[in-house]
Design a protein around this motif. Structure first.
Motif, mmCIF file in Angstrom:
data_model
loop_
_atom_site.group_PDB
_atom_site.id
_atom_site.type_symbol
_atom_site.label_atom_id
_atom_site.label_comp_id
_atom_site.label_asym_id
_atom_site.label_seq_id
_atom_site.Cartn_x
_atom_site.Cartn_y
_atom_site.Cartn_z
ATOM 1 N N ALA A 259 0.802 -1.221 0.000
ATOM 2 C CA ALA A 259 0.000 0.000 0.000
ATOM 3 C C ALA A 259 0.833 1.269 0.000
ATOM 4 O O ALA A 259 0.288 2.363 -0.161
ATOM 5 N N SER A 260 2.143 1.151 0.157
ATOM 6 C CA SER A 260 3.000 2.331 0.194
ATOM 7 C C SER A 260 3.218 2.873 -1.211
ATOM 8 O O SER A 260 2.968 2.191 -2.219
ATOM 9 N N GLY A 261 3.693 4.119 -1.281
ATOM 10 C CA GLY A 261 4.030 4.679 -2.590
ATOM 11 C C GLY A 261 5.101 3.877 -3.286
ATOM 12 O O GLY A 261 5.061 3.697 -4.510
ATOM 13 N N LEU A 262 6.073 3.374 -2.521
ATOM 14 C CA LEU A 262 7.141 2.563 -3.108
ATOM 15 C C LEU A 262 6.590 1.290 -3.728
ATOM 16 O O LEU A 262 6.929 0.925 -4.858
ATOM 17 N N ASP A 304 14.270 11.492 -5.045
ATOM 18 C CA ASP A 304 15.161 10.497 -4.471
ATOM 19 C C ASP A 304 16.116 11.109 -3.444
ATOM 20 O O ASP A 304 16.672 10.392 -2.608
ATOM 21 N N ALA A 305 16.291 12.410 -3.491
ATOM 22 C CA ALA A 305 17.144 13.058 -2.501
ATOM 23 C C ALA A 305 16.570 12.939 -1.097
ATOM 24 O O ALA A 305 17.310 13.057 -0.105
ATOM 25 N N ASP A 321 7.362 9.217 -0.163
ATOM 26 C CA ASP A 321 6.264 8.275 -0.382
ATOM 27 C C ASP A 321 5.216 8.879 -1.307
ATOM 28 O O ASP A 321 4.717 8.208 -2.221
ATOM 29 N N LEU A 322 4.868 10.140 -1.114
ATOM 30 C CA LEU A 322 3.856 10.781 -1.943
ATOM 31 C C LEU A 322 4.334 10.956 -3.383
ATOM 32 O O LEU A 322 3.545 10.817 -4.332
ATOM 33 N N ALA A 323 5.629 11.257 -3.580
ATOM 34 C CA ALA A 323 6.154 11.397 -4.939
ATOM 35 C C ALA A 323 6.057 10.079 -5.698
ATOM 36 O O ALA A 323 5.675 10.049 -6.877
ATOM 37 N N ALA A 328 3.062 6.481 -9.526
ATOM 38 C CA ALA A 328 2.281 5.260 -9.759
ATOM 39 C C ALA A 328 0.911 5.597 -10.341
ATOM 40 O O ALA A 328 0.422 4.910 -11.257
ATOM 41 N N GLU A 329 0.272 6.645 -9.835
ATOM 42 C CA GLU A 329 -1.040 7.028 -10.355
ATOM 43 C C GLU A 329 -0.957 7.481 -11.804
ATOM 44 O O GLU A 329 -1.827 7.144 -12.623
ATOM 45 N N ARG A 330 0.078 8.264 -12.130
ATOM 46 C CA ARG A 330 0.218 8.713 -13.528
ATOM 47 C C ARG A 330 0.422 7.526 -14.463
ATOM 48 O O ARG A 330 -0.183 7.452 -15.535
ATOM 49 N N ARG A 331 1.250 6.606 -14.049
ATOM 50 C CA ARG A 331 1.516 5.447 -14.908
ATOM 51 C C ARG A 331 0.282 4.558 -15.038
ATOM 52 O O ARG A 331 -0.006 4.023 -16.108
ATOM 53 N N SER A 332 -0.455 4.388 -13.948
ATOM 54 C CA SER A 332 -1.668 3.569 -13.996
ATOM 55 C C SER A 332 -2.725 4.206 -14.894
ATOM 56 O O SER A 332 -3.443 3.500 -15.618
ATOM 57 N N ALA A 333 -2.824 5.547 -14.861
ATOM 58 C CA ALA A 333 -3.792 6.227 -15.720
ATOM 59 C C ALA A 333 -3.394 6.160 -17.186
ATOM 60 O O ALA A 333 -4.245 6.070 -18.067
ATOM 61 N N ALA A 334 -2.077 6.191 -17.440
ATOM 62 C CA ALA A 334 -1.609 6.167 -18.827
ATOM 63 C C ALA A 334 -1.700 4.780 -19.451
ATOM 64 O O ALA A 334 -1.942 4.659 -20.652
ATOM 65 N N ALA A 335 -1.493 3.731 -18.659
ATOM 66 C CA ALA A 335 -1.502 2.360 -19.200
ATOM 67 C C ALA A 335 -2.218 1.434 -18.219
ATOM 68 O O ALA A 335 -1.584 0.574 -17.580
ATOM 69 N N PRO A 336 -3.529 1.579 -18.060
ATOM 70 C CA PRO A 336 -4.237 0.771 -17.052
ATOM 71 C C PRO A 336 -4.198 -0.726 -17.344
ATOM 72 O O PRO A 336 -4.077 -1.534 -16.421
ATOM 73 N N LEU A 337 -4.314 -1.128 -18.616
ATOM 74 C CA LEU A 337 -4.306 -2.547 -18.947
ATOM 75 C C LEU A 337 -2.955 -3.174 -18.619
ATOM 76 O O LEU A 337 -2.890 -4.285 -18.064
ATOM 77 N N ASP A 338 -1.883 -2.472 -18.926
ATOM 78 C CA ASP A 338 -0.553 -3.001 -18.664
ATOM 79 C C ASP A 338 -0.306 -3.133 -17.168
ATOM 80 O O ASP A 338 0.207 -4.160 -16.701
#
Length: 480
Positions: A259-262, A304-305, A321-323, A328-338
């Protein structure tokens, strides 16, 4: 007075009579079954001796040793705010008990060596109760498994987990034949121990216990099963209350990593265990597939700093964690099927194929096996790695066929095993925790399913096909 020595035949008959009284199940074995048992145990001893590792340290060895002294020391290896009781306690307690006897690590390796051989014997006994013809091949498959043999010489929990799962298989097979209260109580106790030792096998142990109870349902059987589990759960929860100030249902409070951002960011690109260590490392060494492009990579490099220096310093809701959660949200929205389908399916496949993260194995990921850069490695190492991948692929294919047979045909005692393996695979693929070592405690289950499929389904069909093919060719050779 002349000494009297019995005739060899009489001595042999006396030995057989003593074995028949003390070990009636051994005396009832046919010669072929005794041959399978003896050769399998010899192979198990030889494999665990030959493949013993000179370096006993695995990835979690420091944590196990720290927890063997103080279970609460596990808090140094969890996320900030997550109690040490979220970590399975059985292996650290096992180390404490063994080291308390001799005080030397060498004694731990001796005990684990014996547990590895005992796992083979327990598996043979369990399979012989439901599928006698497959017991010998199952014993050989477990005895010859190089990963199981190698892990017996590591300070890691897989060997103990494998022994406990084999013990549960034997207890469940015995209970199904005519469950008595004490058998169900023993099965409940063992299922609870397995859940606190190898969480990946918890669902499997619960299904086996439920299946044994269904064979002869009764309130007395349910009470015996529950009381057996409480014998383990109650002392553990009492320790949790005393040390942590709260009850801690380990399996109902899973790791916060998924459940973490990582964890969410890692699951958007992870495919196999080769990527898992990268997820805990700076974004600078993550593969190109972890980023949508240069802008996303630059954003994570800036975040990462603020990366914490240790796992215990990682806090949910921190800027780092929030970054990662936003990425993760941007990537999930861009490629939900993948992200939601293809990547979990890839992780589920590689869970059973990719052994490269195991310590002491040739570290070569799948995508590098047949690339020109692989030719620079030692020929023996490259050949062994390709052979290991081939063996893993063959076993995975047979396991897939065995799972299909277990679910469709429902052979005695195999449906719960198949459902447990599928649930474990789905959970591991979703969470992104797909290290191959997590499969090793489940080896008694996988080899029993594979052996039963080969002996009871594949070989008879192959023999029938050969007979039909032979008859066709003979008919063609007839004149006229």
């Amino acid at each position: 007075m002349a000494s009297f020595e019995p005739h060899p035949a009489a001595a042999t008959a006396a030995w057989r009579e003593a074995a028949r009284r003390r070990l009636p199940w051994l005396a009832r074995l046919e010669r072929r079954q005794r041959w399978w048992l003896l050769t399998g145990l010899v192979l198990a001893v030889l494999m665990r001796h030959v493949l013993a590792s000179p370096s006993p340290n695995g990835g979690d060895t420091p944590r196990f040793l720290a927890q063997a002294v103080d279970l609460a020391a596990g808090a140094r290896y969890t996320f900030a705010g997550q109690p040490a009781t979220a970590l399975p306690p059985v292996y650290p307690l096992f180390l404490r008990a063994v080291l308390g006897l001799g005080g030397e690590l060498s004694l731990v390796f001796v005990v684990q060596f014996l547990l590895g051989v005992a796992s083979c014997l327990l598996l043979w006994r369990a399979v012989s109760l439901t599928s006698p013809a497959a017991a010998g091949p199952a014993l050989w498959l477990l005895a010859l498994n190089p990963w199981s043999a190698q892990r017996a010489s590591y300070l890691m929990s897989e060997t103990l987990g494998e022994f406990l799962v084999a013990l549960v298989l034997w207890a469940a097979a015995s209970a199904r034949r005519g469950p008595r209260s004490w058998q169900l109580a023993s099965l409940g106790l063992l299922a609870a121990v397995v859940a606190l030792s190898s969480p990946g096998a918890a669902i499997l142990a619960g299904l086996l216990a439920a299946e044994a109870l269904v064979c002869r349902p009764s309130w007395r059987g349910l009470a015996a099963l529950t009381l057996g589990a409480l014998v383990v759960v109650v002392p553990w929860q009492a320790w949790c209350w005393r040390s942590q100030g709260r009850l801690e249902p380990t399996l109902l409070r899973p790791s916060v990593y998924p459940a973490s951002g990582l964890g969410r960011w890692a699951r958007t690109w992870q495919q196999h265990a080769w990527h898992v260590p990268v997820a805990w490392s700076p974004a600078t060494i993550a593969p190109p597939s972890a980023f949508e492009g240069p802008a996303a990579r630059a954003a994570l490099l800036r975040a990462d700093a603020q990366r914490p220096a240790a796992i215990a310093d990682y806090r949910l809701g921190s800027p780092y964690d929030l970054a990662l959660a936003e990425a993760a949200e941007r990537r999930s929205a861009a490629a939900p099927l993948d992200v939601r389908l293809l990547k979990p399916l890839q992780r589920a496949a590689f869970l059973w194929l990719d052994h490269s993260e195991l310590a002491g194995t040739p570290v070569l990921p799948a995508e590098a096996l047949f690339q020109p850069a692989a030719a620079s490695r030692a020929p023996a190492e490259l050949a062994w790695t390709r052979l290991a991948w081939g063996l893993n692929a063959a076993q995975a294919a047979l396991l897939l066929a065995a799972l299909a047979r277990a679910l469709l045909r429902r052979p005695p005692g195999q449906t719960a095993l198949a459902l447990g393996l599928l649930a474990y695979t789905a959970a591991a693929a979703w969470a992104g925790l797909t290290e191959y070592r997590r499969n090793l405690p489940l080896l008694p289950v996988t080899v029993s399913l594979v052996a039963s499929f080969v002996v009871e389904a594949a070989l008879p069909r192959a023999a029938a096909w050969a007979r039909r093919a032979g008859g066709t060719w003979r008919a063609r050779d007839l004149p006229g």
